[in-house]
Design a protein around this motif. Structure first.
Motif, PDB file in Angstrom:
ATOM      1  N   ALA A  60       1.351  13.203  -8.604  1.00  0.00           N
ATOM      2  CA  ALA A  60       2.230  12.333  -7.827  1.00  0.00           C
ATOM      3  C   ALA A  60       1.706  12.268  -6.395  1.00  0.00           C
ATOM      4  CB  ALA A  60       3.659  12.855  -7.877  1.00  0.00           C
ATOM      5  N   MET A  61       0.885  11.260  -6.133  1.00  0.00           N
ATOM      6  CA  MET A  61       0.246  11.178  -4.828  1.00  0.00           C
ATOM      7  C   MET A  61       1.259  10.982  -3.712  1.00  0.00           C
ATOM      8  SD  MET A  61      -2.796  11.846  -5.475  1.00  0.00           S
ATOM      9  CE  MET A  61      -3.338  11.645  -3.800  1.00  0.00           C
ATOM     10  N   SER A  62       2.411  10.366  -4.010  1.00  0.00           N
ATOM     11  CA  SER A  62       3.426  10.168  -2.975  1.00  0.00           C
ATOM     12  C   SER A  62       3.888  11.498  -2.404  1.00  0.00           C
ATOM     13  CB  SER A  62       4.622   9.399  -3.558  1.00  0.00           C
ATOM     14  OG  SER A  62       4.232   8.126  -3.993  1.00  0.00           O
ATOM     15  N   ALA A  63       4.002  12.504  -3.249  1.00  0.00           N
ATOM     16  CA  ALA A  63       4.442  13.817  -2.772  1.00  0.00           C
ATOM     17  C   ALA A  63       3.414  14.421  -1.818  1.00  0.00           C
ATOM     18  CB  ALA A  63       4.677  14.749  -3.961  1.00  0.00           C
ATOM     19  N   PHE A  64       2.135  14.277  -2.128  1.00  0.00           N
ATOM     20  CA  PHE A  64       1.099  14.841  -1.261  1.00  0.00           C
ATOM     21  C   PHE A  64       0.989  14.057   0.046  1.00  0.00           C
ATOM     22  CE2 PHE A  64      -0.052  16.031  -5.605  1.00  0.00           C
ATOM     23  CZ  PHE A  64      -0.215  17.396  -5.466  1.00  0.00           C
ATOM     24  N   TYR A  65       1.186  12.721  -0.028  1.00  0.00           N
ATOM     25  CA  TYR A  65       1.214  11.935   1.200  1.00  0.00           C
ATOM     26  C   TYR A  65       2.332  12.425   2.119  1.00  0.00           C
ATOM     27  CZ  TYR A  65      -1.807   8.541  -1.183  1.00  0.00           C
ATOM     28  OH  TYR A  65      -2.841   7.936  -1.841  1.00  0.00           O
ATOM     29  N   GLY A  97       8.815   4.081  -1.041  1.00  0.00           N
ATOM     30  CA  GLY A  97       7.445   3.693  -0.755  1.00  0.00           C
ATOM     31  C   GLY A  97       6.697   3.145  -1.953  1.00  0.00           C
ATOM     32  N   THR A  98       7.115   3.489  -3.163  1.00  0.00           N
ATOM     33  CA  THR A  98       6.415   3.005  -4.357  1.00  0.00           C
ATOM     34  C   THR A  98       6.869   1.620  -4.790  1.00  0.00           C
ATOM     35  OG1 THR A  98       8.034   4.043  -5.841  1.00  0.00           O
ATOM     36  CG2 THR A  98       6.142   5.361  -5.174  1.00  0.00           C
ATOM     37  N   LEU A  99       7.975   1.116  -4.261  1.00  0.00           N
ATOM     38  CA  LEU A  99       8.489  -0.173  -4.710  1.00  0.00           C
ATOM     39  C   LEU A  99       7.559  -1.323  -4.340  1.00  0.00           C
ATOM     40  CD1 LEU A  99      12.271   0.282  -3.857  1.00  0.00           C
ATOM     41  CD2 LEU A  99      11.290   0.039  -6.139  1.00  0.00           C
ATOM     42  N   GLY A 100       6.770  -1.146  -3.282  1.00  0.00           N
ATOM     43  CA  GLY A 100       5.886  -2.223  -2.867  1.00  0.00           C
ATOM     44  C   GLY A 100       4.808  -2.559  -3.870  1.00  0.00           C
ATOM     45  N   ILE A 101       4.454  -1.628  -4.730  1.00  0.00           N
ATOM     46  CA  ILE A 101       3.439  -1.888  -5.743  1.00  0.00           C
ATOM     47  C   ILE A 101       4.018  -2.610  -6.942  1.00  0.00           C
ATOM     48  CG2 ILE A 101       3.627   0.191  -7.194  1.00  0.00           C
ATOM     49  CD1 ILE A 101       0.389  -1.248  -5.690  1.00  0.00           C
ATOM     50  N   LEU A 102       5.372  -2.748  -7.002  1.00  0.00           N
ATOM     51  CA  LEU A 102       6.032  -3.448  -8.100  1.00  0.00           C
ATOM     52  C   LEU A 102       6.501  -4.833  -7.684  1.00  0.00           C
ATOM     53  CD1 LEU A 102       7.523  -3.723 -10.844  1.00  0.00           C
ATOM     54  CD2 LEU A 102       9.425  -2.450  -9.821  1.00  0.00           C
ATOM     55  N   ILE A 160       0.861  -1.179   0.000  1.00  0.00           N
ATOM     56  CA  ILE A 160       0.000   0.000   0.000  1.00  0.00           C
ATOM     57  C   ILE A 160       0.899   1.231   0.000  1.00  0.00           C
ATOM     58  CG2 ILE A 160      -1.864   1.194   1.186  1.00  0.00           C
ATOM     59  CD1 ILE A 160      -2.421  -1.539   2.588  1.00  0.00           C
ATOM     60  N   VAL A 161       0.965   1.919  -1.120  1.00  0.00           N
ATOM     61  CA  VAL A 161       1.915   3.010  -1.290  1.00  0.00           C
ATOM     62  C   VAL A 161       1.643   4.135  -0.302  1.00  0.00           C
ATOM     63  CG1 VAL A 161       2.740   4.769  -2.889  1.00  0.00           C
ATOM     64  CG2 VAL A 161       2.347   2.444  -3.698  1.00  0.00           C
ATOM     65  N   GLY A 162       0.390   4.564  -0.212  1.00  0.00           N
ATOM     66  CA  GLY A 162       0.072   5.678   0.675  1.00  0.00           C
ATOM     67  C   GLY A 162       0.424   5.395   2.118  1.00  0.00           C
ATOM     68  N   ALA A 163       0.117   4.187   2.584  1.00  0.00           N
ATOM     69  CA  ALA A 163       0.419   3.844   3.974  1.00  0.00           C
ATOM     70  C   ALA A 163       1.914   3.820   4.222  1.00  0.00           C
ATOM     71  CB  ALA A 163      -0.193   2.481   4.310  1.00  0.00           C
ATOM     72  N   VAL A 164       2.695   3.284   3.280  1.00  0.00           N
ATOM     73  CA  VAL A 164       4.145   3.200   3.466  1.00  0.00           C
ATOM     74  C   VAL A 164       4.762   4.596   3.474  1.00  0.00           C
ATOM     75  CG1 VAL A 164       6.300   2.334   2.471  1.00  0.00           C
ATOM     76  CG2 VAL A 164       4.258   0.900   2.455  1.00  0.00           C
ATOM     77  N   VAL A 165       4.367   5.453   2.523  1.00  0.00           N
ATOM     78  CA  VAL A 165       4.944   6.797   2.452  1.00  0.00           C
ATOM     79  C   VAL A 165       4.598   7.602   3.705  1.00  0.00           C
ATOM     80  CG1 VAL A 165       4.903   8.975   1.178  1.00  0.00           C
ATOM     81  CG2 VAL A 165       4.993   6.808  -0.067  1.00  0.00           C
ATOM     82  N   ILE A 166       3.348   7.526   4.151  1.00  0.00           N
ATOM     83  CA  ILE A 166       2.958   8.270   5.349  1.00  0.00           C
ATOM     84  C   ILE A 166       3.700   7.742   6.577  1.00  0.00           C
ATOM     85  CG2 ILE A 166       1.032   8.734   6.908  1.00  0.00           C
ATOM     86  CD1 ILE A 166      -0.788   8.813   4.457  1.00  0.00           C
ATOM     87  N   LEU A 167       3.760   6.432   6.706  1.00  0.00           N
ATOM     88  CA  LEU A 167       4.420   5.851   7.870  1.00  0.00           C
ATOM     89  C   LEU A 167       5.904   6.178   7.896  1.00  0.00           C
ATOM     90  CD1 LEU A 167       3.713   4.096  10.304  1.00  0.00           C
ATOM     91  CD2 LEU A 167       4.328   2.087   8.961  1.00  0.00           C
TER      92      LEU A 167
END
Length: 669
Positions: free
Chosen positions: A615-620, A157-162, A123-130
């Motif tokens: 880029a949702m990771s940046a906003f997270y 944080g985005t590697l988990g989706i790959l 879960i990208v959002g959860a990993v980046v926020i955490l």
């Protein structure tokens, strides 16, 4: 009434609507219903008799009966349970201690923990926020450059989706009708290679310009060493000989303490031996006899080859034919089975299912590489133990407590898929149960261990009663121990632990929310793709691409460039369910392997998380960062990683074996 221009209008409207902020799933369904009504419009007929309503029901039912999608809620539940259980805090601290002398140690630790935690949760959002909460402020307080800190968190944080188990690959498998297990095997090496490139960039930047990542003062990474361990070190500084000697005469330290430390020392040995033993078993014991099994069952192979599905040749559709609909896994699976009648099934469910695979050959030079690497591993272990002092032993103890349980769960989830023991859905169920087990054990260790022991004995007993072999007994005992160790103490402490109740409630709610989003997205995608093909939009695009007379390399380059550019305004879900079905029917014409294409799309879509403005990771990360950290700084930190994604794609173009070697070795060509 169908017109290719209406199909292109649909495609343009969906992009505009998504960029305006309309919900993707319901926009797809709305456009599909409106343009489908136009396609099925009959002069003089009643509106409620339109066949578009039949098509809506058929596509919705097709998504509901798609078994591939069953693994999504289970993998998502696994991720949310581990994220809510707050298991990553100890992991970050222990990994940071292990890499304390490496340049940019905090950034390297952030990248490794983000990648590992992303693999476990997906879960990208959860990993980046955490990771933003845990690692951002320590890096900034240590004087790290804002771009380095933000880039490491967002890219990691985005590697988990790959890297498997990946929800993105499940979605692509459902859209393209490909095997999930093959896609998982294909994405392993590229995912780890991309992580390696990220680490090389961080280390290279820190070595060239040390000011961006100052070294931590010694007081921030020192570990308190108990007095008895300091006495056991002796003059050489190594604690291992002292522990072994004290184990023979445990008068001073206490036998229980010595046993715990000796068990910690045995963990690296067990992991190394287990890795090499599993490799030897798979390649030599399990894989090699399949050559005999293949030759011993010619009748079965011949029967498969003579089946009606296998006798249908796969050729490129003429330009005047009805365009091929995509987006339904079942149809594409039939095409794959026809193209490769002797290949493995969609889901490998047992070891016997792979008897017709051509992968039963021991690789050349296997024995030399195996024993050479084994000798190197033994030498490294000897050097590691000889130089280990009390501080390193304490760090190893923390690593065993925080990293090993999650690592074992992740390896088990992946191994049972790749080795054909379970389907992806069954593996996801194992992962969800294991995540619940770790979440309960993090708070109630002793009850979980006692109930696990009881469950292990019960599982062994039931397996022995059924007459199972030794391997099946171990599996039965492990499942029984995990199940009883989770359910019994979990239900008992559920009534007295508000935190446990809250974690389970939030994990369940977020899982249902995410799963509903994905399923509605598939319903809208199935309807949209059907109406788009009905209007002739798919056929128009196919004829246009074929008229360009592109080479296979040119087609792959154009397709990946388009997907890369679409990643700037769109998210990966829209790209996979809307635009990938446009390219998939063209793969057979250009002789492009759909597994290779899908893996390259998954790598390419890493840029969708790292590219502004969506880029949702940046906003997270911005939401949990200090106020002085701006979005422009975060965007600037992510840009180099987009270049690294392009470099990884170039390597995959030049060396396709990096992607296709593992699935071909495991399941044959």
């Amino acid at each position: 009434m169908s017109d290719p221009s209406l199909g292109l209008t649909m495609l343009g409207l969906i992009v505009v609507a998504i960029m305006m902020g309309f919900p993707t799933a319901f926009t797809l369904m709305g456009l599909g219903m409106i343009f489908g009504y136009i396609a099925f419009w009959v002069p003089g007929g009643h509106w409620y008799e339109s066949r578009i309503f039949d098509l809506i029901v058929q596509r919705t039912y097709g998504v509901m009966t798609n078994d591939v999608l069953l693994s999504i809620p289970l993998f998502v539940l696994m991720g949310f349970v581990m994220e809510r259980a707050a298991l990553v805090d100890k992991m970050f601290h222990s990994v940071q201690l292990a890499f304390r002398r490496v340049p940019a140690s905090l950034a390297v630790t952030t990248m490794l923990v983000s990648a590992f935690w992303g693999i476990a949760s997906g879960i990208v959002g959860a990993v980046v926020i955490l990771m933003g909460v845990i690692a951002m402020r320590p890096m900034l307080n240590a004087g790290y450059d804002v771009k380095l800190a933000s880039g490491a968190i967002t890219a990691g944080g985005t590697l988990g989706i790959l890297i498997p188990p990946s929800v993105m690959l499940i979605v692509y498998a459902a859209v393209a009708g490909q095997s999930i297990v093959k896609l998982y095997a294909a994405a392993m090496l590229p995912g780890f290679f991309l992580t390696f490139l990220y680490l090389v960039y961080i280390l290279g930047w820190a070595i060239i310009n040390p000011k961006i990542a100052p070294k931590l003062p010694p007081d921030q990474y020192r570990v308190a060493v108990p007095e008895y361990l300091q006495r056991l070190q002796g003059r050489s500084g190594s604690v291992v000989p002292g522990l072994i000697a004290a184990a023979l005469r445990p008068g001073r330290a206490g036998y229980g303490v010595l046993v715990k430390h000796l068990l910690v020392l045995s963990v690296p040995i067990f992991l190394t031996v287990g890795t090499f033993a599993a490799t030897w078993w798979y390649v030599v014991v399990y894989n090699a006899p399949e050559v005999v099994a293949t030759t011993a069952a010619p009748a079965k192979t011949a029967a498969v080859a003579k089946s009606p599905a296998a006798s249908v040749p796969v050729t490129a559709a003429p330009a005047d034919d009805k365009p091929q609909e995509v987006g339904l896994a079942g149809e594409a699976t039939d095409r794959e089975s026809a193209a490769n009648p002797d290949g493995p099934p969609q889901e490998v469910t047992s070891f016997a299912d792979r008897a017709t695979s051509s992968s039963g050959k021991i690789p050349a030079h296997f024995y030399g590489w195996f024993w050479g690497l084994a000798a190197v591993a033994v030498l490294l272990l000897l050097v590691y133990f000889w130089r280990m002092d009390g501080e390193q032993l304490e760090i190893l103890r923390e690593l065993c407590a925080s990293v090993v349980p999650l690592g074992v769960l992740t390896v088990v989830v992946l191994a049972v898929i790749l080795f054909g023991i379970c389907t992806a859905t069954e593996s996801a169920a194992i992962g969800a149960l294991g995540a619940l087990y770790l979440a309960v054990m993090s708070r109630y260790v002793r009850p979980v261990l006692w109930w696990s022991l009881i469950g292990f004995v019960v599982g062994i007993t039931l397996g022995w009663y059924e007459g199972e072999d030794f391997a099946s007994l171990l599996v039965a005992g492990s499942i029984g121990g995990t199940l009883l160790g989770t359910v019994a103490p979990g239900l008992w402490y559920l009534r007295t632990s508000p935190e446990l109740r809250r974690n389970i409630r939030e994990s369940t709610f977020l899982t249902a929310k995410t799963t509903a989003m994905v399923c509605w997205l598939f319903v809208g995608s199935a309807l949209f793709s059907a109406v788009f093909a009905l209007h002739g939009g798919q056929g128009l695009i196919e004829r246009w691409v074929l008229s360009l007379n592109l080479s296979p390399l040119g087609f792959q380059f154009v397709a990946q460039v388009i997907i890369f550019l679409l990643g700037w305004p769109l998210e990966w879900t829209e790209i996979i369910v809307i635009f990938c079905p446009i390219f998939i029917p063209l793969l057979s014409h250009f002789n492009v392997d759909p597994i290779l294409f899908g893996t390259m799309v998954a790598v390419n879509l890493q840029a969708a998380f790292l590219s502004p403005p969506v880029a949702m990771s940046a906003f997270y990360l911005k939401g949990v960062s200090p106020r002085h950290v701006t979005l422009n700084q975060i965007f600037a930190g992510m840009m180099p990683y987009m270049v690294i994604v392009c470099i990884c794609l170039v390597f995959m173009y030049i060396w396709p074996g990096m992607t296709l070697w593992l699935p071909e070795f495991l399941y044959g060509k």
